[in-house]
Scaffold this motif. Structure first.
Motif, short mmCIF file in Angstrom:
data_model
loop_
_atom_site.label_atom_id
_atom_site.label_comp_id
_atom_site.label_asym_id
_atom_site.label_seq_id
_atom_site.Cartn_x
_atom_site.Cartn_y
_atom_site.Cartn_z
N SER A 1 36.19 -28.07 -90.09
CA SER A 1 36.85 -28.09 -91.39
C SER A 1 37.24 -29.51 -91.81
N LEU A 2 37.72 -30.31 -90.86
CA LEU A 2 38.07 -31.69 -91.18
C LEU A 2 36.82 -32.51 -91.48
N SER A 3 35.75 -32.26 -90.74
CA SER A 3 34.49 -32.96 -91.02
C SER A 3 34.00 -32.62 -92.42
N LYS A 4 34.08 -31.35 -92.78
CA LYS A 4 33.65 -30.94 -94.12
C LYS A 4 34.47 -31.65 -95.20
N ASP A 5 35.78 -31.72 -95.01
CA ASP A 5 36.63 -32.38 -95.99
C ASP A 5 36.22 -33.85 -96.16
N LEU B 1 22.98 -35.14 -93.42
CA LEU B 1 23.77 -35.36 -94.62
C LEU B 1 23.14 -36.43 -95.50
N ALA B 2 23.33 -36.29 -96.80
CA ALA B 2 22.69 -37.17 -97.78
C ALA B 2 23.50 -38.45 -98.00
N ARG B 3 23.81 -39.10 -96.90
CA ARG B 3 24.51 -40.38 -96.96
C ARG B 3 23.51 -41.49 -97.30
N SER B 4 23.96 -42.50 -98.01
CA SER B 4 23.10 -43.64 -98.30
C SER B 4 22.73 -44.33 -97.00
N ARG B 5 21.42 -44.41 -96.71
CA ARG B 5 20.94 -44.99 -95.46
C ARG B 5 19.81 -45.96 -95.72
N THR B 6 19.66 -46.91 -94.83
CA THR B 6 18.50 -47.78 -94.85
C THR B 6 17.31 -47.01 -94.28
N ALA B 7 16.12 -47.55 -94.47
CA ALA B 7 14.93 -46.91 -93.91
C ALA B 7 15.03 -46.86 -92.39
N ALA B 8 15.59 -47.89 -91.79
CA ALA B 8 15.73 -47.92 -90.34
C ALA B 8 16.71 -46.86 -89.86
N GLN B 9 17.80 -46.66 -90.60
CA GLN B 9 18.76 -45.62 -90.23
C GLN B 9 18.14 -44.23 -90.38
N VAL C 1 32.79 -34.03 -98.06
CA VAL C 1 32.93 -33.74 -99.49
C VAL C 1 33.63 -34.90 -100.20
N ALA C 2 34.66 -35.43 -99.58
CA ALA C 2 35.40 -36.53 -100.20
C ALA C 2 34.57 -37.80 -100.28
N GLY C 3 33.70 -38.02 -99.28
CA GLY C 3 32.94 -39.26 -99.23
C GLY C 3 31.70 -39.30 -100.09
#
Length: 269
Positions: A65-69, A230-238, A72-74
């Motif tokens: 639940s904390l991870s989800k929060d 998760l759809a976090r902004s990542r570099t191609a290497a990441q 969503v917030a990020g």
């Protein structure tokens, strides 16, 4: 074994961050993991980094639940590249209610088994006829271990509720700690919390008791741990590192999971 379980207690009670730092590492990804599986994932990450020295993995232990929060917030700049949860519940919630925050499909990465555990009472035959207070992951939150425990106890759980006997905990690691350190006579938890099998032979703490329940006979809710990118902004290497880690996690190379007595997702009940 005792030191290992002290680690479980610490993981279960507080969030933590661990980075398997490698001097040669050039690419880092961050993984949020349920406390229930944190010890196993830390070991698995060590194996992965050893096999892939150009990658580094930061592991953040936090409740689903904390991870989800935090996810969503990020949003796109959120803190995690991957969520490893104790069930499909939170990953599915993100997938269907916050689709822009998820990248790809949900996937299973481990299966656990419901057990009853005690350090003082011989419960190898199951719940004693004379019920005492017992710990259980709160089934009201749809915790998979708690739901499975209710199914295993059947009508006896309703009787226990009427007597205010269940000591409800946040998750399986908390239920384990309630018995191991806080004086509760016995409790329901996951096999992964009390068992190690580094040599291929299952081992349990000397002097402890446990009863292993059988999926399909004693309970019907399969305890499947699930992940989602998760759809976090990542570099191609990441992105490459993340793909490599998920492939490692879901392959036969994930022996660290089996060392903690998890079954692989393809395992039969």
């Amino acid at each position: 074994m005792r030191k290992e379980k002290l680690k479980h207690l610490a993981i279960g009670l507080v969030a933590f961050t661990l980075s398997c730092v490698n001097a040669k590492a050039a690419t880092t990804i961050t993984v949020a993991v349920t406390p229930t599986a944190a010890a196993a994932i830390v070991d698995l990450v060590a194996d992965f980094v050893n096999a892939n020295p150009t990658y580094d993995v930061a592991v953040v232990g936090s409740s689903d639940s904390l991870s989800k929060d935090a996810i969503v917030a990020g949003g796109a700049t959120g803190p995690y590249d991957l969520l490893l949860a104790q069930s499909y519940l939170v990953p599915a919630d993100l997938k269907y209610f916050y689709p822009g925050l998820v990248s790809g499909d949900l996937f299973p990465f481990a299966k656990d088994t419901l057990v009853l555990y005690s350090t003082t009472v011989d419960i190898s035959g199951g719940i004693p006829l004379q019920l005492q207070a017992f710990s259980v992951p709160d089934p009201a939150t749809l915790d998979p271990y708690g739901v499975a425990a209710v199914q295993a106890m059947r009508a006896e759980y309703l009787y226990a509720l009427a007597k205010s006997l269940p000591v409800k905990t946040a998750d399986a690691s908390g239920s384990y700690a309630q018995v191991a350190y806080l004086g509760t006579a016995y409790g329901f938890t996951g096999k992964s919390q009390i068992c190690t099998a580094v040599t291929g032979v299952e081992q349990y703490e000397a002097g402890s008791f446990h009863r292993e329940y059988v999926l399909g006979q004693n309970y019907v809710t399969d305890i499947v741990l699930a992940g989602v990118k998760l759809a976090r902004s990542r570099t191609a290497a990441q992105e490459t590192a993340l793909t490599a880690f998920v492939n490692f996690l879901t392959s036969a190379k994930a022996t660290a999971l089996q060392h903690h007595c998890y079954k692989l997702p393809s395992a039969v009940p």
